[in-house]
Design a protein around this motif. Structure first.
Motif, short mmCIF file in Angstrom:
data_model
loop_
_atom_site.label_atom_id
_atom_site.label_comp_id
_atom_site.label_asym_id
_atom_site.label_seq_id
_atom_site.Cartn_x
_atom_site.Cartn_y
_atom_site.Cartn_z
N TRP A 172 0.84 -1.21 0.00
CA TRP A 172 0.00 0.00 0.00
C TRP A 172 0.87 1.25 0.00
CZ3 TRP A 172 -2.81 -3.14 -1.70
CH2 TRP A 172 -3.62 -4.05 -1.04
N ASP A 173 1.94 1.23 0.78
CA ASP A 173 2.81 2.41 0.83
C ASP A 173 3.55 2.61 -0.49
OD1 ASP A 173 1.94 2.75 3.39
OD2 ASP A 173 3.82 2.21 4.37
N ARG A 174 3.98 1.53 -1.11
CA ARG A 174 4.65 1.67 -2.41
C ARG A 174 3.71 2.29 -3.44
NH1 ARG A 174 7.81 -4.22 -2.84
NH2 ARG A 174 9.51 -3.68 -1.39
N ILE A 175 2.48 1.83 -3.46
CA ILE A 175 1.50 2.40 -4.38
C ILE A 175 1.22 3.85 -4.02
CG2 ILE A 175 -0.90 2.27 -5.15
CD1 ILE A 175 -0.71 -0.78 -4.85
N GLU B 25 11.90 -5.52 5.91
CA GLU B 25 11.89 -4.77 4.65
C GLU B 25 10.86 -3.64 4.69
OE1 GLU B 25 11.28 -5.54 -0.18
OE2 GLU B 25 11.04 -7.19 1.25
N THR B 26 9.69 -3.93 5.26
CA THR B 26 8.64 -2.92 5.37
C THR B 26 9.10 -1.75 6.22
OG1 THR B 26 6.93 -4.62 5.15
CG2 THR B 26 6.26 -2.51 6.10
N PHE B 27 9.68 -2.05 7.39
CA PHE B 27 10.12 -0.99 8.29
C PHE B 27 11.28 -0.19 7.68
CE2 PHE B 27 8.48 -4.00 11.73
CZ PHE B 27 7.24 -3.38 11.77
N ALA B 28 12.18 -0.86 6.97
CA ALA B 28 13.29 -0.16 6.32
C ALA B 28 12.77 0.83 5.29
CB ALA B 28 14.25 -1.16 5.69
N ASN C 143 13.32 4.83 5.19
CA ASN C 143 14.02 5.43 4.05
C ASN C 143 13.15 6.40 3.26
OD1 ASN C 143 16.55 4.22 4.36
ND2 ASN C 143 15.93 2.37 3.26
N GLU C 144 11.89 6.04 3.06
CA GLU C 144 11.04 6.79 2.12
C GLU C 144 10.15 7.83 2.80
OE1 GLU C 144 11.49 6.46 -1.01
OE2 GLU C 144 12.74 4.67 -0.97
N ASP C 145 9.85 7.64 4.07
CA ASP C 145 8.81 8.46 4.70
C ASP C 145 9.34 9.28 5.88
OD1 ASP C 145 7.04 7.20 2.93
OD2 ASP C 145 6.71 5.57 4.35
N LEU C 146 10.63 9.46 5.96
CA LEU C 146 11.23 10.11 7.12
C LEU C 146 10.76 11.56 7.28
CD1 LEU C 146 13.14 9.22 9.36
CD2 LEU C 146 15.03 10.21 8.06
N LEU D 281 19.80 1.16 5.21
CA LEU D 281 19.17 2.45 5.46
C LEU D 281 19.94 3.59 4.80
CD1 LEU D 281 18.28 2.17 9.26
CD2 LEU D 281 16.77 1.78 7.31
N ARG D 282 19.24 4.63 4.44
CA ARG D 282 19.89 5.85 3.98
C ARG D 282 20.51 6.57 5.18
NH1 ARG D 282 15.04 7.99 -0.04
NH2 ARG D 282 15.25 6.31 -1.59
N PRO D 283 21.59 7.30 4.97
CA PRO D 283 22.25 7.99 6.10
C PRO D 283 21.31 8.87 6.91
CG PRO D 283 23.67 8.02 4.18
CD PRO D 283 22.37 7.44 3.72
N ALA D 284 20.30 9.47 6.27
CA ALA D 284 19.37 10.33 7.01
C ALA D 284 18.61 9.57 8.09
CB ALA D 284 18.39 10.99 6.05
N ALA D 285 18.47 8.23 7.91
CA ALA D 285 17.73 7.42 8.88
C ALA D 285 18.62 6.84 9.97
CB ALA D 285 16.99 6.29 8.16
N TRP D 286 19.92 6.99 9.85
CA TRP D 286 20.82 6.40 10.84
C TRP D 286 20.59 6.92 12.26
CZ3 TRP D 286 26.13 6.48 7.80
CH2 TRP D 286 26.06 5.55 6.76
#
Length: 303
Positions: free
Chosen positions: A186-189, A230-233, A237-240, A275-280
């Protein structure tokens, strides 16, 4: 081609499946098919549905697969669907007699439907009480991620999706994983398409006494750990950018990401690489709690 494919994934639900059939029979809009994908039931579901198909006033199709999980049954249903719009109705739930007609009305009211993946409405319990919180506007055109974090809408909801969009976004089918969280897809869509949310209850939701409601309720998280991680990652990454609206929720996501990654065999280094660095920094806050819960899980599983 029917307008709607009403899809039901079922496993050992011959005793409740009649709720779906009984609520589809009086639908005021008749432009639909009912597609039942049986995930390996052994309770006579095949004979039951075959009998209904001979007598029903609407098309019923039955597809059987070896037991592989709801996410695999969903993918099969999307491939088999003949409708333009895909409406999932669980094997123990019901909908109101005007549900399909109202969904069609709300869909037709959208001027540029190419930007939208579907319409989502409210649910009510058998006594008629709306479940969870309503949407802040009616109608509201936004995404599930925005709805969850910025508007803090909670509770069971119900809606349809375009079949062509679903075919572009199938559920992953990782080997050995028995469950994939629906929010992953759902989030990907939702990162590509809008959803129209309407404050109209159209589904009657019966609470499942035998179904875990939260990840912490699952006795053994290991069989689904990789899919949840995978969902939490992806959420981190995408919704920070939504973390400022729901910091506690993102801290829990980081903790659960660490916990489930450990169950999936991914240590701290592998977790950071995903993870992307922004999420570290958020991971650094949540990882100690995730490791503690993981240790608790291990002690419980040993017992």
């Amino acid at each position: 081609m029917p307008l709607f494919t009403v899809f039901t994934a079922t496993w050992q639900r011959a005793h409740t499946l009649h709720r779906v059939r009984d609520s589809l029979e009086p639908q005021t809009l008749r432009d639909f098919e009912w597609l039942v994908v049986d995930d390996g039931s052994t309770d006579g579901t095949d004979e039951l549905v075959a009998g209904w198909a001979r007598e029903a006033s609407f098309p019923i199709r039955y597809v059987r697969q070896e037991n592989a999980g709801k996410h695999v049954a969903w993918n099969r249903g999307v491939r088999e669907a003949r409708g333009e719009l895909f409406l999932s109705l669980d094997s123990d739930d019901r909908c109101l007699p005007h549900a399909l007609e109202r969904f069609a009305h709300h869909w037709a009211a959208i001027p540029d439907r190419s930007r939208f993946q579907g319409v989502t409405a409210l649910c009510q319990d058998p006594e008629g009480t709306v479940i969870g919180t309503p949407f802040p506007e009616h109608p509201l055109d936004t995404t599930p991620v925005d709805l969850r974090y910025r508007h803090a809408v909670t509770g069971e909801k119900w809606g349809f999706q375009r079949v062509d969009v679903l075919r572009e976004h199938p559920f992953p089918e990782p080997e050995g994983q028995r469950f994939v969280p629906e929010s992953l897809v759902w989030d990907r869509i939702g990162r590509r398409f809008l959803t129209r949310f309407v404050n109209e209850p159209l589904r009657i939701y019966d609470e499942q006494e035998d179904a875990p409601r939260l990840m912490t309720d699952i006795a053994d998280p290991r069989p689904s750990a990789a899919a949840f991680a995978e969902t939490f990652a992806e959420q981190l990454n995408e919704d920070l950018r939504y973390a400022r609206y729901a910091p506690a929720s993102f801290a829990r996501t980081a903790a659960n990401y660490a916990r489930l990654s450990l169950h999936a065999g991914a240590g701290p280094v592998a977790q950071l690489r995903a993870l992307r660095p922004a999420a570290w920094p958020l991971w650094a806050v949540g990882a100690p709690a995730g490791a503690a819960i993981y240790a608790r899980d291990r002690r419980r599983l040993r017992r």
